[in-house]
Design a protein around this motif. Sequence first.
Motif, PDB file in Angstrom:
ATOM      1  N   TRP A 119      -6.767   2.375  12.072  1.00 20.82           N
ATOM      2  CA  TRP A 119      -7.852   2.727  11.134  1.00 20.82           C
ATOM      3  C   TRP A 119      -7.690   4.154  10.651  1.00 20.82           C
ATOM      4  CZ3 TRP A 119     -11.299   6.673  11.891  1.00 20.82           C
ATOM      5  CH2 TRP A 119     -11.420   7.165  13.186  1.00 20.82           C
ATOM      6  N   ASN A 136     -13.990  13.225  12.519  1.00 20.37           N
ATOM      7  CA  ASN A 136     -12.954  13.704  11.624  1.00 20.37           C
ATOM      8  C   ASN A 136     -13.015  15.228  11.545  1.00 20.37           C
ATOM      9  OD1 ASN A 136     -11.416  14.362   9.355  1.00 20.37           O
ATOM     10  ND2 ASN A 136     -11.705  12.314   8.538  1.00 20.37           N
ATOM     11  N   GLY A 137     -12.054  15.881  12.198  1.00 16.77           N
ATOM     12  CA  GLY A 137     -12.086  17.337  12.272  1.00 16.77           C
ATOM     13  C   GLY A 137     -11.948  18.023  10.925  1.00 16.77           C
ATOM     14  N   LEU A 138     -11.349  17.328   9.962  1.00 13.68           N
ATOM     15  CA  LEU A 138     -11.142  17.934   8.651  1.00 13.68           C
ATOM     16  C   LEU A 138     -12.470  18.237   7.968  1.00 13.68           C
ATOM     17  CD1 LEU A 138      -8.899  18.801   6.786  1.00 13.68           C
ATOM     18  CD2 LEU A 138      -8.914  16.562   5.766  1.00 13.68           C
ATOM     19  N   GLY A 146     -12.917   3.345  19.800  1.00 10.00           N
ATOM     20  CA  GLY A 146     -11.750   4.060  19.300  1.00 10.00           C
ATOM     21  C   GLY A 146     -12.043   4.980  18.140  1.00 10.00           C
ATOM     22  N   TYR A 147     -13.301   5.056  17.721  1.00  9.07           N
ATOM     23  CA  TYR A 147     -13.634   5.950  16.608  1.00  9.07           C
ATOM     24  C   TYR A 147     -13.617   7.385  17.098  1.00  9.07           C
ATOM     25  CZ  TYR A 147     -16.393   8.098  12.916  1.00  9.07           C
ATOM     26  OH  TYR A 147     -16.822   8.908  11.912  1.00  9.07           O
ATOM     27  N   SER A 148     -13.208   8.315  16.262  1.00  7.98           N
ATOM     28  CA  SER A 148     -13.376   9.708  16.645  1.00  7.98           C
ATOM     29  C   SER A 148     -13.767  10.526  15.431  1.00  7.98           C
ATOM     30  CB  SER A 148     -12.111  10.263  17.295  1.00  7.98           C
ATOM     31  OG  SER A 148     -11.082  10.288  16.359  1.00  7.98           O
ATOM     32  N   PHE A 191      -5.071  17.464  10.515  1.00  6.56           N
ATOM     33  CA  PHE A 191      -6.253  18.306  10.595  1.00  6.56           C
ATOM     34  C   PHE A 191      -7.491  17.533  11.009  1.00  6.56           C
ATOM     35  CE2 PHE A 191      -3.602  20.910   7.794  1.00  6.56           C
ATOM     36  CZ  PHE A 191      -3.637  22.071   8.543  1.00  6.56           C
ATOM     37  N   ALA A 192      -7.531  16.229  10.675  1.00  5.42           N
ATOM     38  CA  ALA A 192      -8.739  15.469  10.965  1.00  5.42           C
ATOM     39  C   ALA A 192      -8.770  15.025  12.420  1.00  5.42           C
ATOM     40  CB  ALA A 192      -8.824  14.258  10.039  1.00  5.42           C
ATOM     41  N   TYR A 193      -7.644  14.614  12.937  1.00  2.00           N
ATOM     42  CA  TYR A 193      -7.621  14.089  14.306  1.00  2.00           C
ATOM     43  C   TYR A 193      -6.550  14.802  15.104  1.00  2.00           C
ATOM     44  CZ  TYR A 193     -10.065  10.540  11.671  1.00  2.00           C
ATOM     45  OH  TYR A 193     -10.921   9.911  10.840  1.00  2.00           O
ATOM     46  N   MET A 244     -12.703  20.795   3.097  1.00  2.00           N
ATOM     47  CA  MET A 244     -13.343  19.500   2.838  1.00  2.00           C
ATOM     48  C   MET A 244     -14.599  19.679   1.989  1.00  2.00           C
ATOM     49  SD  MET A 244     -12.169  16.665   3.474  1.00  2.00           S
ATOM     50  CE  MET A 244     -12.729  15.123   2.803  1.00  2.00           C
ATOM     51  N   ILE A 299     -15.477  15.780  -5.569  1.00  2.00           N
ATOM     52  CA  ILE A 299     -15.771  14.354  -5.725  1.00  2.00           C
ATOM     53  C   ILE A 299     -17.129  14.166  -6.412  1.00  2.00           C
ATOM     54  CG2 ILE A 299     -16.245  12.220  -4.466  1.00  2.00           C
ATOM     55  CD1 ILE A 299     -14.151  13.088  -2.430  1.00  2.00           C
ATOM     56  N   ILE A 303     -13.413  19.738  -1.478  1.00  2.00           N
ATOM     57  CA  ILE A 303     -13.031  18.407  -1.929  1.00  2.00           C
ATOM     58  C   ILE A 303     -14.282  17.570  -2.210  1.00  2.00           C
ATOM     59  CG2 ILE A 303     -11.886  16.263  -1.239  1.00  2.00           C
ATOM     60  CD1 ILE A 303      -9.873  18.006   0.280  1.00  2.00           C
ATOM     61  N   LEU A 346     -13.751  21.682   8.573  1.00  2.00           N
ATOM     62  CA  LEU A 346     -13.038  22.789   7.931  1.00  2.00           C
ATOM     63  C   LEU A 346     -13.515  22.975   6.490  1.00  2.00           C
ATOM     64  CD1 LEU A 346      -9.468  21.839   9.213  1.00  2.00           C
ATOM     65  CD2 LEU A 346     -10.999  23.560  10.146  1.00  2.00           C
TER      66      LEU A 346
END
Lengths: 225, 375
Positions: free
Chosen positions: B147, A195-197, A191-193, B184-186, A203, A210, A206, A200
């Motif tokens: 999650w 992270n499209g962010l 179920g993991y996918s 945006f992430a998913y 990120m 950090i 950001i 971009l």
Amino acid sequence: MSQEKTKTAEASVPFWKEMFSAKNMKLLSRPFGSENPVTVQVLGICSALAVTAKLQPALVMALSVTVVTAFSNLIISLMRNSIPPRIRIIVQLTVIATLVILVDQVLKAVAFEVSKQLSVFVGLIITNCIVMGRLEAFAMANKPWPSFLDGIGNGIGYGIILVIVAIVRELLGSGTLLGHQIIPSCFYEAGYSNNGLFILPPMALILVGIIIWIQRSRNRNLIEK
Amino acid sequence: MLRNFLDRIKPKFEKGGKYHFLHSTFEAFESFLYVPDKVTSIGSHVRDALDMKRTMIVVVLALVPCFLFGTYNVGYMHHATVGVEAGFWQNFWFGCTKVLPMLVVSYVVGLAIEFIFAQVRGHEVNEGFLVSGFLIPLICPPDVPLWMLAVATAFAVIIGKEVFGGTGMNIWNPALLARAFLFFAYPSQISGDKVWVADAVSGPTPLSHIAAGEINALPDLQTLFWGFIPGSVGETSKFCILLGAVILLWTGIGSFRVMISTLAGGVLMAWIGGLAGSTGASILQHILSGGFLFGLVFMATDPVTSAQTGTGKLIYGFLVGLMAMLIRIYNPAYPEGMMLAILLMNTFAPLIDYLVVGRNMARRRKRLVLASKKA
């Protein structure tokens, strides 16, 4: 007696030892941490956003910037006493532009695919504030060898941040590193996918933020008033 | 009994006590369970029954109708799609199995981060997250993997809130930031046009019908109003949202200026879009579909991230409504614009306030000059 001894000892120090003296080494290593061009001086952010979606272009970019800063520092430092102050910016730009074109041509010849990915950003090293900043702040007032070291140090300092950001972005955004699949396929089945962010540009900003946060909470001297 | 227990262990958390480093954790639980006995003892202060704890609780109460209906609706949509006849409690129970885990995840992750930061920084945990944590599951589709919800909540609390100094200092609404992160992430999981209605079946929301120009496929206005449509958990029933709005307005916690001007902005833009022929849906259909009303009542009015001045609130709200409809009608990539509109205007709220205050000062200075000339 003892003073004389040290004097002779100093005189007999081989030139390579003097070249890599503690003071010079500091020039090289300071930009890695407390004088980092990206996180402390906040320079070169634009390219940090643009080329860090994947690790490979980030590495190539870091290398290119290091070469350009090092050699432009060296050349300008050699010429520093003969450059008329009024036209120094033009002279500096000419030197930088020449080096950038060289780097661009070499990349096109050696690594065409990466060069295509980096597109305009290699050309835009000319406008990278780190290069110009080091010329103005260091090379115009220092001898060639320390300037060269300062250039390498700042290039690597910039590169470190680029590589950290790119590793995080490629790993979490695409699940790969240098194009190799890192995150195992059983994760995706569970179920993991990706992270499209992270692909971009925001990120990257950001992530740099950090890094700045972590660095300043460890080294409180860097916190601005 | 509980009070006795708290009193007994209290000294251990005070200065010099054994567990002083856990001071703010204790503080948080004590003030959550009981009204704090600390009162301001010197100096002038405004007496008001409304402290932050109560403000937050009222907002949560206002959200309860949306939450209950949303939970029921998840079950209702599921059973309707599968074609199984189901009673009220069956629907409600099925909704609970989907929505309650989301609520728990959002609260556990968000509060854990809040407690850690409070502990490290040595300040007290406050009630800000009670509302955000309740809003997050309400603005997500019911099938979002837990999650992902946890990651989004963590992102919103750390980057949206703690970085700026905690509750009251944030620039953006944390709950919306969590949704924006998911968006945006998913993008395949949550995009505002198709949502899950039953296992392995996803149906288009009214918004995707509007975006695709299939106005005839839209449910009638009554269904839109009562909320028996697919959508994010809390946004479907406009009736429950209005109920919440009444509570917020009656207690004076939600700003009527923001609500009215947002509505005005949305109506105006939907009207222009209709005139220009860019959208086939009527103004009412636009207002009643998607998260427009939910955002208007519960998100745009957030006292921290909206504009603070009276005139500023009007400008802010109007632009939120305008932007939301503008994005919805003219940007085919985003069927819903409310989230982006509110986040955008959150960013500009301080600027709006600055200009409003500046204008006011200029006006008063002018008046002063005039008065002194006369004299």
